[in-house]
Design an enzyme around this catalytic site. Structure first.
Site, PDB file in Angstrom:
ATOM      1  N   ASP A 216       0.821  -1.194   0.000  1.00 38.94           N
ATOM      2  CA  ASP A 216       0.000   0.000   0.000  1.00 38.94           C
ATOM      3  C   ASP A 216       0.865   1.259   0.000  1.00 38.94           C
ATOM      4  O   ASP A 216       1.892   1.323   0.669  1.00 38.94           O
ATOM      5  CB  ASP A 216      -0.849  -0.045   1.292  1.00 38.94           C
ATOM      6  CG  ASP A 216      -1.897   1.030   1.364  1.00 38.94           C
ATOM      7  OD1 ASP A 216      -2.775   1.039   0.489  1.00 38.94           O
ATOM      8  OD2 ASP A 216      -1.844   1.855   2.302  1.00 38.94           O
TER       9      ASP A 216
ATOM     10  N   GLU B 256       1.643  -0.226  -4.965  1.00 41.64           N
ATOM     11  CA  GLU B 256       0.755   0.877  -5.344  1.00 41.64           C
ATOM     12  C   GLU B 256       1.614   2.142  -5.429  1.00 41.64           C
ATOM     13  O   GLU B 256       1.928   2.747  -4.424  1.00 41.64           O
ATOM     14  CB  GLU B 256      -0.346   1.060  -4.292  1.00 41.64           C
ATOM     15  CG  GLU B 256      -1.344   2.105  -4.699  1.00 41.64           C
ATOM     16  CD  GLU B 256      -2.162   2.675  -3.538  1.00 41.64           C
ATOM     17  OE1 GLU B 256      -3.246   3.204  -3.792  1.00 41.64           O
ATOM     18  OE2 GLU B 256      -1.701   2.626  -2.379  1.00 41.64           O
TER      19      GLU B 256
HETATM   20  C1  NOJ Z   1      -4.301   3.266  -0.531  1.00 43.99           C
HETATM   21  C2  NOJ Z   1      -5.498   2.372  -0.433  1.00 43.99           C
HETATM   22  O1  NOJ Z   1      -5.797   1.882  -1.706  1.00 43.99           O
HETATM   23  C3  NOJ Z   1      -6.606   3.201   0.168  1.00 43.99           C
HETATM   24  O2  NOJ Z   1      -7.829   2.518   0.123  1.00 43.99           O
HETATM   25  C4  NOJ Z   1      -6.233   3.582   1.573  1.00 43.99           C
HETATM   26  O3  NOJ Z   1      -7.199   4.445   2.108  1.00 43.99           O
HETATM   27  C5  NOJ Z   1      -4.892   4.295   1.594  1.00 43.99           C
HETATM   28  N1  NOJ Z   1      -3.900   3.656   0.790  1.00 43.99           N
HETATM   29  C6  NOJ Z   1      -4.354   4.376   3.011  1.00 43.99           C
HETATM   30  O4  NOJ Z   1      -3.971   3.093   3.439  1.00 43.99           O
END
Ligand code: NOJ
Length: 559
Positions: free
Chosen positions: A205, A249
């Protein structure tokens, strides 16, 4: 030995499917999806052809960011099941040929995590340096705030100790001080734990936020190199599991993404989502002009042999359009989310694809045909295969995270609980379970589900797509994207018409041996002989895609 044939680099030709345990299948009638329910549905995923299941966070949580605010990295949210249920899920998935990767949040914890509770007791607390603190409030630029509807700064005052802590996301998600070796050790321990329980890798993430920069007061002195740290993480996981995959990500421009893949031998992240290509796809769709997507594909940096793009058209967050200009974003908003209630943070749309396309089956299928034909690994968000819609009555980003619709019965077969107890309300009317559900579509060879299943089969029959380089061909019909996937001598020509009108495109494939043909591998039309000059005219209906193998006489013998 050819890497593409060994399966060692399995993520290069996998089919990823992201699901949220909470909204997939409830097994005990409490209205909340759970691990046992998900295990029961593995048959469905195997039948669809999925080869890797990505689970969104299912850990104990304070529940302020749908599980992305974790209170214990080593557990399972008791509402969703137990560690035992998790192991059964992974084991059952494996027996059906499906790997499991899990969401891993290393940027932050919940403010209710024991480390943070401890850290805020005093400036001398042993866990204090697990987080990033400043005695004064540093300035925040607007661009740094990820959730501007809820937060106006990325620093929050901790009353007790009188210092400010860093939080890129909600204030209930304090950023970890990843530069601290003690935190790195905790991260390794956690990764190691889930690997022991059978996962095949992690979706990491919020990668670009991971690192408290040197300039942040309280961060580690001496410089911290994020790419170097990710390589350490990669070394660690591959020591524990040789073919573990790290899917990051990283929503950054291509040149910066490239750095996160590591050096020439790809020793950083194995995979990254193609956020840039995805955003320009929407601009192309809005304009009925392949130009923006063409430029993205041409800018995509070439990758080393083990690295891979994850292609996607929707995910669990808002459809972010942050990489488009303000004017371009307005075009996409006007086309796909004109109502302010559909928009979020001024940069995205809280909608799913089919609703944005007004339920037009031709355009929906066009988009998935395109996604599966692009070099990379296709990544579906649950329900995309049946054309699940969103429920705009549900708050914020959660609008697209409504329960899966399995059949036309009560609660769409998701749960036997009374409707009011469901995790979230399903959409009603035309997008409700009576009209959009998996059971009906699995019976219907003409359904979207059957179409997506065919795409998955073709993609799996031609793993070369995942290993290919892409070349976008020049021609003079702006609405049409014609690209060639090339993997050594193997070639697939894909042609997608983003406009409503039928088109005739003249393409130049370069000289080919006498007797070469174009073979339609999607719709099964008759072979089209190819002139040795490689020039060819192809007719494509409006909003249609074609996949054409370029088969030389030598290849025809095996095709
Ligand atoms: C990215 C995630 O995809 C999202 O859903 C989340 O709120 C944020 N990171 C914080 O973890």
């Amino acid at each position: 030995m050819r890497l593409s044939q060994t399966g060692d680099v399995w993520w290069k030709s996998a089919v990823f499917y992201c699901a949220d345990v909470e909204t997939f299948q409830d097994s005990d009638g409490d209205g909340i999806g759970d691990l046992r329910g998900m295990t029961e549905r593995l048959e469905y995923l195997a039948d669809l052809g999925v080869t890797c299941l990505w689970l969104m966070p299912f850990y104990p949580t304070a529940g302020r960011d749908d599980g992305y605010d974790i209170t214990d990295f080593f557990g399972v949210d008791p509402r969703l099941g137990t560690l035992g249920d998790f192991v059964e899920l992974v084991r059952t998935a494996r027996s059906r040929g499906i790997r499991v990767i899990v969401d891993f949040v290393m940027n932050h914890t919940s403010d209710r995590h024991p480390w943070f509770r401890s850290a805020r007791r005093s400036v001398d607390d042993p866990y204090r340096r697990h987080y990033v603190w400043s005695p004064t409030k540093p300035r925040t630029s607007k661009a740094e705030v990820v959730f501007p509807d809820q937060e106006d700064s990325i620093w929050e005052l901790d009353d007790k100790t009188g210092e400010y802590y860093l939080h890129h996301f909600y204030k209930t998600q304090p950023d970890l001080n990843v530069a601290n070796p003690a935190v790195q050790e905790e991260i390794a321990r956690t990764l190691g734990f889930w690997l022991e329980l059978g996962v095949s890798g992690f979706r990491i993430d919020a990668v670009p936020f991971l690192f408290a920069e040197d300039t942040y007061p309280g961060s580690e002195p001496g410089g911290f190199d994020p790419q170097r740290y990710l390589k350490d993480v990669r070394d660690f996981v591959t020591r524990r599991l040789g073919d573990a995959a790290l899917l990051g990500e990283v929503n950054l421009p291509y040149p910066q993404q490239k750095e996160f893949f590591g050096g020439a031998d790809g020793d950083g992240l194995n995979m990254q989502f193609d956020f840039n290509g995805m955003q320009r796809l929407y601009l192309s769709l809005a304009r009925g002009d392949a130009g923006p997507l063409t430029s993205a594909l041409r800018e995509r940096p070439p990758l080393d042999v083990t690295s891979q793009w994850a292609n996607f058209v929707r995910n669990h967050d808002e459809l972010t359009l942050d990489k488009l200009s303000i004017a371009e974003r307005k075009e996409v908003f006007a086309a796909f989310g004109p109502d302010p209630g559909m928009q979020l943070y001024g940069r995205g749309l809280r909608r799913r694809l089919p609703t944005m396309l007004g339920g037009d089956q031709r355009r929906i299928r066009l988009v998935y045909s395109l996604m599966f034909s692009l070099p990379g690994t296709p990544t579906l968000f649950y329900g995309e295969e049946i054309g699940l819609g969103e429920n705009l009555d549900v708050e914020g980003r959660l609008a697209v995270r409504t329960p899966m619709q399995w059949d036309a019965g009560a609660n769409g077969g998701f749960s036997t609980a009374p409707r009011r107890r469901l995790t979230r309300p399903q959409p009603a009317g035309l997008w409700g379970p009576e009209h959009v559900n998996a059971a009906d579509q699995r019976q219907d060879p003409g359904s979207l589900w059957s179409f997506v299943r065919t795409l998955i089969r073709r993609y799996r029959q031609m793993p070369q797509i995942g290993w290919s380089d892409v070349e976008v061909l020049d021609h003079d019909v702006p609405a049409v994207l014609a690209h060639v996937c090339r993997c050594e001598d193997w070639r697939l020509l894909a042609i997608h018409n983003l406009g409503a009108d039928d088109a005739l495109v003249t393409l130049d494939l370069g000289t080919v041996p006498e007797g070469t043909v174009l073979r339609d591998v999607l719709d099964g039309r008759d072979d089209q002989p190819l002139d040795p000059s490689g020039r060819v005219e192809v007719r494509v209906d409006g909003y249609r895609g074609q996949w054409l193998r370029v088969l030389t006489p030598g290849e025809l013998a095996y095709a």
